[in-house]
Enzyme design. Structure first.
Site, PDB file in Angstrom:
ATOM      1  N   TRP A   6     -19.077 -17.087   7.654  1.00  0.00           N
ATOM      2  CA  TRP A   6     -21.193 -15.493   7.980  1.00  0.00           C
ATOM      3  C   TRP A   6     -20.899 -13.943   8.750  1.00  0.00           C
ATOM      4  CZ3 TRP A   6     -20.742 -21.014   9.164  1.00  0.00           C
ATOM      5  CH2 TRP A   6     -20.145 -20.518  10.836  1.00  0.00           C
ATOM      6  N   LYS A   7     -19.395 -14.274   9.472  1.00  0.00           N
ATOM      7  CA  LYS A   7     -19.877 -13.212  10.598  1.00  0.00           C
ATOM      8  C   LYS A   7     -18.865 -12.229  10.256  1.00  0.00           C
ATOM      9  CE  LYS A   7     -19.498 -15.670  15.208  1.00  0.00           C
ATOM     10  NZ  LYS A   7     -18.742 -15.970  16.358  1.00  0.00           N
ATOM     11  N   HIS A  64       0.474  -0.902   0.373  1.00  0.00           N
ATOM     12  CA  HIS A  64      -0.075   0.003  -0.591  1.00  0.00           C
ATOM     13  C   HIS A  64       1.217   1.550   0.021  1.00  0.00           C
ATOM     14  CE1 HIS A  64      -3.087  -2.440   0.924  1.00  0.00           C
ATOM     15  NE2 HIS A  64      -3.884  -2.416   0.367  1.00  0.00           N
ATOM     16  N   ASP A 117      -5.642  -3.571  11.638  1.00  0.00           N
ATOM     17  CA  ASP A 117      -5.873  -3.058  10.477  1.00  0.00           C
ATOM     18  C   ASP A 117      -5.610  -4.342   9.814  1.00  0.00           C
ATOM     19  OD1 ASP A 117      -5.515  -1.689   7.708  1.00  0.00           O
ATOM     20  OD2 ASP A 117      -4.123  -0.971   7.928  1.00  0.00           O
TER      21      ASP A 117
END
Lengths: 336, 336
Positions: A226-227, A45, A174
């Site tokens: 799913w969370k 990044h 992060d």
């Protein structure tokens, strides 16, 4: 792999941004944020994104001259329009304002719509922690993650950052909502390595640790199945709602047109409630407890979020920042 | 499995709480919150917890008569002491205050220390959404989860709730930081079923879907592996720091002495920035997009957080609330 001193890296990025047409002060700030990303070891990044940024300036996706404006304010909550300006500068300004609101009201938030890629999300967590504030911030992204129960990408991997000030050892988390980014999958595939844990599905719908298979199926896994799917969706809707900007499903899947993002910057001032000494005692106790858990590998004990970053930062300040030769040539070309 | 009408369930719980010594108004509110938990199908956190609550009142871990007090206020941020009173009543009062602060300041937060188990975390998300507010809230818990890289529990499974108001279809996410709770592991084990995805480690340090193995090793998995581990740690430290209460490592591992918890209740008022119509359009667009992702199983399309709850609620209002016979006998005994 080259090792470039922080000052040299910053100066070169600064010149590249001046060449693109950014004003001197804004180029200096952006250069610092980008160089510090590589300094902290988040090479995906930092300067690695500079050629894409330049291309998005040239194709008019990013408006280099735009600065964010305040659309609506109510108490400690503000809505901003980023006008598709440089995303890291808009995010830095938004977090700066949230910190200022928190110092006045105990907590404060800026919802920033119509912005562009903020580059490293952790940047704004470190910014808050270094200003003595806790922070939560997140961004939506283009659709790159299938929701739980589906095979097509309808969610973003929406990075979420939590930060806690703590003297010289802030806690900065992060995390993206996918278990592995496509950048990480590509790195593993290039090295011929399997992922350490399942990262997505193969063509038959079975979990796999093979990065190339997931690149092919485009069925990356949300954290916690799913969370993380639910968390990604909820962060997206809340960011769009508060900023009045776009939700993930309204964004193009062309990375060179990834604009119109929605982001939240929320800061809390713990020193409005307690002394630094009380706060430090709490954080130190929790860190000591984490460090004393029985490690799987005694040479690699559990770490708190941000701990490894500080070690990398110190090493890179001493030895210079590791920079990929071909990436460096691209930055030099932009700076020449 | 019995089916008990909501009104009957509420009345019976109300009587049980009166018998324990709770005042009439507080017993009525607590009974409503507990009954609505079973109404919504979260049977692990409704009347199933009532016998333990009664036992913790009798062993003086919970002070039935205590109500929270405000310790410090600064703008839209408050620190409260729960004085080890009933956790659901303290949490409801804290979220109510955060909502009120948000309506004045755009956003607001209460950090509640020295409290007891809040029962269903989602309760406070629904409370905020029904009052027109978005919310983030979380609690720490006793240590029950190994941090990433360790074999011994030094983290809590710290439930995190995010809620977004949206007319008749609020979005309410309620997730613990472990992939499966010990309650869920026990349910799968009792039915002789394997988990749908890996839930922890076996004795050799390999991922496993066998619930009984994880119960034995006590090495449950955080959501997203290292990511959920970092998130759980950060939520814990921030809750303890803002509330001035205990962090997970300071809590006993005896569930009958699980007191002194730290919780955060943060509310945001979206209508301070935008009209209901604008907000509804954004949420509806995102929900429609989610529903149109290609499902793995066409009879079971992707759902947004809270969607299944509303269906369960409607069914249980119509048919009565499913209640386990032996649990019901225990509630009747407390109410007699």
């Amino acid at each position: 792999m080259l090792r470039i001193p922080l000052a040299d890296l910053t100066t070169t990025i600064h010149q590249a941004l001046l060449n693109l047409g950014l004003s001197n002060d804004r180029a200096a700030l952006s250069a610092r944020l980008i160089a510090e990303t590589d300094l902290d070891g988040v090479h995906t990044h930092g300067i690695a994104r500079l050629p894409r940024f330049a291309e998005m300036v040239r194709n008019n996706a990013i408006d280099l001259l735009a600065t964010p404006t305040t659309t609506t304010t109510f108490g400690a909550l503000e809505r901003w329009d980023g006008h598709r300006g440089p995303g890291n500068l808009a995010a830095h300004a938004a977090m700066s304002r949230a910190i200022s609101l928190a110092k006045t009201h105990g907590l404060g938030a800026v919802a920033l719509g119509n912005t562009t890629h903020w580059q490293r999300g952790g940047t704004y967590g470190w910014q808050a922690a270094e200003a003595g504030c806790a922070a939560l911030c997140w961004t939506n992204t283009l659709p790159n993650l299938p929701p739980w129960g589906a095979t097509t990408p309808a969610l973003g991997n929406n990075p979420l950052i939590l930060a806690i000030p703590n003297a010289q050892s802030p806690i900065v988390l992060d995390i993206a909502m996918s278990q592995f980014s496509y950048g990480t999958l590509a790195s593993y595939a290039a090295r011929g390595q399997q992922l350490p844990v399942p990262g997505g599905y193969d063509g038959s719908g079975n979990l796999t640790t093979d990065p190339a298979t997931i690149e092919r199926t485009q069925r990356a896994l949300p954290i916690g199945f799913w969370k993380g799917s639910g968390l990604s969706f909820t962060l997206d809707v809340l960011a769009a709602m508060l900023s009045g900007g776009h939700a993930t499903h309204q964004l193009t899947t062309d990375p060179l047109q990834e604009v119109g993002l929605s982001q939240i910057f929320l800061a809390i001032a713990p020193t409005s409630l307690a002394t630094i000494e009380e706060l430090t005692t709490i954080a130190t106790g929790a860190i000591d407890s984490l460090h004393s858990a029985t490690p799987i590998d005694p040479t690699n004990p559990p770490r708190y979020p941000g701990e490894a970053t500080l070690r990398t930062r110190a090493e890179n300040l001493r030895l210079g920042i590791p920079v990929d030769e071909s990436q460096w040539q691209k930055v030099l070309a932009l700076a020449s």
